[in-house]
Design a protein around this motif. Structure first.
Motif, mmCIF file in Angstrom:
data_model
loop_
_atom_site.group_PDB
_atom_site.id
_atom_site.type_symbol
_atom_site.label_atom_id
_atom_site.label_comp_id
_atom_site.label_asym_id
_atom_site.label_seq_id
_atom_site.Cartn_x
_atom_site.Cartn_y
_atom_site.Cartn_z
ATOM 1 N N ILE A 1 4.951 -43.977 45.298
ATOM 2 C CA ILE A 1 4.386 -45.295 45.583
ATOM 3 C C ILE A 1 2.944 -45.381 45.108
ATOM 4 C CG2 ILE A 1 3.701 -46.855 47.452
ATOM 5 C CD1 ILE A 1 6.230 -45.957 48.943
ATOM 6 N N GLU A 2 2.171 -44.347 45.349
ATOM 7 C CA GLU A 2 0.783 -44.341 44.872
ATOM 8 C C GLU A 2 0.730 -44.393 43.355
ATOM 9 O OE1 GLU A 2 2.115 -42.365 47.094
ATOM 10 O OE2 GLU A 2 0.925 -42.549 48.932
ATOM 11 N N LEU A 3 1.653 -43.707 42.693
ATOM 12 C CA LEU A 3 1.669 -43.691 41.227
ATOM 13 C C LEU A 3 2.042 -45.063 40.660
ATOM 14 C CD1 LEU A 3 3.369 -40.225 40.672
ATOM 15 C CD2 LEU A 3 0.974 -40.814 40.227
ATOM 16 N N ILE A 4 3.021 -45.725 41.271
ATOM 17 C CA ILE A 4 3.376 -47.065 40.812
ATOM 18 C C ILE A 4 2.200 -48.017 41.002
ATOM 19 C CG2 ILE A 4 4.854 -49.069 41.284
ATOM 20 C CD1 ILE A 4 7.092 -47.083 41.991
ATOM 21 N N THR A 5 1.532 -47.906 42.122
ATOM 22 C CA THR A 5 0.375 -48.761 42.381
ATOM 23 C C THR A 5 -0.700 -48.568 41.309
ATOM 24 O OG1 THR A 5 0.835 -48.621 44.755
ATOM 25 C CG2 THR A 5 -1.343 -49.395 44.093
ATOM 26 N N LYS A 6 -0.975 -47.329 40.955
ATOM 27 C CA LYS A 6 -1.955 -47.032 39.902
ATOM 28 C C LYS A 6 -1.452 -47.488 38.538
ATOM 29 C CE LYS A 6 -5.241 -44.735 37.628
ATOM 30 N NZ LYS A 6 -6.669 -45.105 37.621
ATOM 31 N N TRP A 7 -0.163 -47.270 38.264
ATOM 32 C CA TRP A 7 0.439 -47.623 36.971
ATOM 33 C C TRP A 7 0.220 -49.090 36.636
ATOM 34 C CZ3 TRP A 7 4.008 -51.357 35.954
ATOM 35 C CH2 TRP A 7 4.614 -51.356 34.694
ATOM 36 N N GLN A 8 0.239 -49.965 37.638
ATOM 37 C CA GLN A 8 0.161 -51.400 37.395
ATOM 38 C C GLN A 8 -1.085 -51.811 36.617
ATOM 39 O OE1 GLN A 8 1.863 -53.809 41.040
ATOM 40 N NE2 GLN A 8 0.590 -52.131 41.792
ATOM 41 N N GLU A 9 -2.169 -51.119 36.825
ATOM 42 C CA GLU A 9 -3.406 -51.433 36.105
ATOM 43 C C GLU A 9 -3.574 -50.558 34.875
ATOM 44 O OE1 GLU A 9 -6.873 -52.683 38.655
ATOM 45 O OE2 GLU A 9 -5.779 -51.460 40.114
ATOM 46 N N LEU B 1 -4.711 -38.501 26.343
ATOM 47 C CA LEU B 1 -4.725 -39.885 26.812
ATOM 48 C C LEU B 1 -4.346 -39.964 28.284
ATOM 49 C CD1 LEU B 1 -3.214 -42.926 24.882
ATOM 50 C CD2 LEU B 1 -2.885 -42.674 27.327
ATOM 51 N N MET B 2 -3.308 -39.226 28.677
ATOM 52 C CA MET B 2 -2.863 -39.268 30.067
ATOM 53 C C MET B 2 -3.910 -38.635 30.992
ATOM 54 S SD MET B 2 -0.047 -40.922 30.124
ATOM 55 C CE MET B 2 0.558 -40.546 31.762
ATOM 56 N N GLN B 3 -4.575 -37.577 30.539
ATOM 57 C CA GLN B 3 -5.628 -36.984 31.352
ATOM 58 C C GLN B 3 -6.782 -37.955 31.569
ATOM 59 O OE1 GLN B 3 -5.429 -33.894 32.977
ATOM 60 N NE2 GLN B 3 -3.332 -34.326 32.309
ATOM 61 N N ASP B 4 -7.047 -38.777 30.556
ATOM 62 C CA ASP B 4 -8.138 -39.748 30.659
ATOM 63 C C ASP B 4 -7.760 -40.970 31.501
ATOM 64 O OD1 ASP B 4 -9.765 -38.162 29.088
ATOM 65 O OD2 ASP B 4 -9.331 -39.247 27.228
ATOM 66 N N HIS B 5 -6.519 -41.425 31.377
ATOM 67 C CA HIS B 5 -6.143 -42.714 31.959
ATOM 68 C C HIS B 5 -5.234 -42.612 33.195
ATOM 69 C CE1 HIS B 5 -7.778 -45.219 28.660
ATOM 70 N NE2 HIS B 5 -7.473 -44.192 27.890
ATOM 71 N N PHE B 6 -4.486 -41.497 33.325
ATOM 72 C CA PHE B 6 -3.511 -41.428 34.411
ATOM 73 C C PHE B 6 -3.290 -39.979 34.828
ATOM 74 C CE2 PHE B 6 0.987 -43.205 35.673
ATOM 75 C CZ PHE B 6 0.573 -43.293 36.999
ATOM 76 N N PRO B 7 -4.373 -39.278 35.196
ATOM 77 C CA PRO B 7 -4.213 -37.867 35.557
ATOM 78 C C PRO B 7 -3.362 -37.674 36.815
ATOM 79 C CG PRO B 7 -6.415 -38.663 36.126
ATOM 80 C CD PRO B 7 -5.770 -39.728 35.312
ATOM 81 N N GLU B 8 -3.291 -38.726 37.642
ATOM 82 C CA GLU B 8 -2.529 -38.621 38.890
ATOM 83 C C GLU B 8 -1.045 -38.310 38.650
ATOM 84 O OE1 GLU B 8 -5.886 -41.618 39.470
ATOM 85 O OE2 GLU B 8 -4.390 -41.144 37.932
ATOM 86 N N LEU B 9 -0.526 -38.687 37.484
ATOM 87 C CA LEU B 9 0.884 -38.436 37.207
ATOM 88 C C LEU B 9 1.181 -36.937 37.078
ATOM 89 C CD1 LEU B 9 3.663 -39.687 36.696
ATOM 90 C CD2 LEU B 9 3.079 -39.810 34.261
ATOM 91 N N GLY B 10 0.179 -36.161 36.717
ATOM 92 C CA GLY B 10 0.372 -34.714 36.594
ATOM 93 C C GLY B 10 1.141 -34.310 35.352
#
Length: 540
Positions: free
Chosen positions: A275-283, A319-328
């Motif tokens: 749920i936290e990841l989807i919330t972050k993904w939206q932006e 790119l993922m480390q810069d923009h979406f590190p939470e995904l792991g």
């Protein structure tokens, strides 16, 4: 092909007034005689083996089911065609249209059969008049010619998206085409509605990359871009299938892609912060570089993050480390493949099958389907996602949510460039799928209630005025057409579904309909209506 002069607005008004005040089309077939005359008309120019009717139930049923994708629309209480014409050449389509006009039989067009509401091969009692109709099946018109030197291709409407992908990939490792993820979709219907897919953030929709088309108009004439005119050509590229004629083939622009691209699929459960990841993904996803497409599939209480990156694994990892590190995401999650193999990944959720699988047209319907969709313009709060997950996604009848990011080039294309208006201001597209395998009314009601209930729950968090929908995700819950005299009511169509699919482009689509099909021959439950004379006069 002969060139026809561009029709002026004033001439359109006069033409429409003549139609309303005294010029009539043949009445709809209402007797067995009229239907027999229609079938006889077809037989004069089309081999009998290509015309199937209920009089030969085995071959008729086989052809009807050949690309019927939704079991809901082959049930006994669904209106079925009085005949199916399996066209093998363009002249067969012309004959079908001319015979239909002459004898008052509507013609529906099927290329791949993926219309969510089955309108290319079935009817839900159009206008409550149960109009008889025939189906023009284009599956045999599937030729594809790729010109890699010009980065162009011609594809007939009966070709599948998978066949087009395969042909492009066989011709060049450095060219691709932006279209959807399901390989058995017909090119004709997909491009007619827009065509969204994994390259949309980089290159726009399929329809944004259409260069020409060959269409049979309501008089049975073959037209191309030059002879049909720019307004007609505009309407074909996103105005929805069937309203403006029978598109037989499409000339498309191919787009440059790296010889090696990267994909990944990362699954997270609720206790892994889904749920936290989807919330972050939206932006994150709509604002990310346009070389990245990152969608989310929520199924079986898990969120599957699927990515295509137009580059190598190292670039995607950074790119993922810069923009979406939470995904792991780790480099071990990457798979480097050719672009055509990436279409296999999105079509079959694996890269382990060969590209030849894209050529598999097998389509025996195996499930029932009801889908709805939305556009999201502001991030949905985390606590709302918690409620959605608990109250809806944990139900036994829960099925699939699909979140597709916009942004990139999608935000820079003007909303009137094509009929597809959902451009700037949208973060992502949200689809709700309910699919089931059980027969019977009880199972259907339970599954359909789930998708409709979730759709209602989401109303405060999605686009409004109108609550926007992509026409290729057709939804008859929005409303169906009604007649005003002998043509479809413009105002009722606009209010119920027209503005939701097309926003400010709906009126222009209706004006084009008046120009190319003023008698409203090509119509179904959600076809574009002609524009009333008074509104044409107001637009001068």
């Amino acid at each position: 092909m002969p060139r026809t002069p561009r029709t002026t607005i004033l001439h359109l008004v006069l033409t429409l007034c003549c139609i309303l005040w005294g010029q009539n089309t043949p009445s709809l077939a209402s007797t067995a005689t009229a239907i027999d005359e229609f079938l006889g008309c077809l037989s004069a120019d089309i081999p009998s083996g290509l015309i199937q009717t209920p009089a030969t139930p085995s071959s008729y049923s086989a052809l009807l089911l050949s690309t019927a994708r939704n079991l809901r629309y082959i049930l006994p209480d669904t209106s079925k065609p009085l005949g199916i014409i399996a066209a093998t050449e363009h002249a067969h389509a012309q004959t079908t249209v001319r015979c239909g006009r002459r004898h008052g039989v509507r013609v529906r067009v099927r290329s791949g059969g993926h219309d969510y509401e089955g309108l290319s091969y079935a009817s839900v009692h159009l206008h409550n008049h149960n109009e008889p109709f025939a189906v023009l099946d284009l599956a045999a018109l599937r030729a594809i010619h790729v010109d890699p030197a010009r980065a162009e291709a011609w594809a007939e409407s009966g070709a599948t998206v998978g066949e087009l992908y395969y042909a492009v990939g066989a011709a060049s490792r450095s060219l691709g085409f932006p279209a959807g993820s399901c390989p058995t979709m017909g090119v004709g219907g997909h491009l007619s509605g827009g065509g969204f897919g994994s390259l949309a953030r980089k290159y726009g929709l399929s329809a944004d990359n259409v260069l020409d088309a060959v269409v049979v108009d309501a008089d049975g004439r073959l037209m191309n871009r030059s002879s049909m005119g720019e307004d007609h050509f505009w309407a074909l590229r996103g105005g929805g299938g069937e309203s403006f004629g029978v598109v037989l083939s499409w000339k498309v622009r191919l787009v440059p892609v790296p010889e090696t691209v990267t994909v990944f699929s990362i699954v997270r459960s609720r206790n892994q912060s889904a749920i936290e990841l989807i919330t972050k993904w939206q932006e994150m996803a709509p604002a990310s570089p346009q070389e990245l497409y990152l969608r989310v599939l929520v199924l079986n209480q898990q969120a599957n993050f699927q990515a295509l990156f137009l580059g190598r694994c190292g670039g995607l990892y950074r790119l993922m480390q810069d923009h979406f590190p939470e995904l792991g995401m780790t480099e071990q999650d990457c798979e480097e493949v050719s672009w055509v193999q990436s279409t296999v990944f999105f079509g079959f959720s694996t890269t382990s099958v060969p590209p030849e699988q894209l050529l598999n047209r097998s389509s025996n319907p195996s499930y029932y389907l009801k889908a709805k969709s939305d556009h999201v313009q502001e991030p949905i709060p985390r606590d709302v996602w918690e409620i959605i997950w608990t109250a809806w996604l944990e139900k036994p009848e829960a099925a699939l949510l699909m979140l597709d990011p916009y942004g990139g080039v999608m935000s820079s294309i003007p909303p009137s460039e094509t009929p597809f208006p959902h451009r700037q201001g949208n973060l992502y597209q949200l689809q709700y799928y309910s699919f089931w395998y059980e027969n019977g009314t009880a199972a259907a009601e339970k599954r359909i209630s789930w998708v409709r209930g979730l759709y209602k729950e989401m109303e405060p968090y999605v686009s409004s005025n109108p609550r926007a929908v992509y026409v290729n995700y057709r939804d008859l819950d929005l409303g169906t057409n009604e007649l005003d005299g002998d043509v479809t009511s413009y105002e009722k169509a606009r209010v119920s579904w027209g503005d939701k699919y097309f926003k400010g482009n709906f009126k222009r689509l209706a004006a084009v309909k008046t120009m190319v099909d003023p008698h409203d021959f090509f119509r179904n439950e959600q076809s574009i209506p002609p524009l009333p004379a008074a509104k044409m006069i107001d637009s001068i």
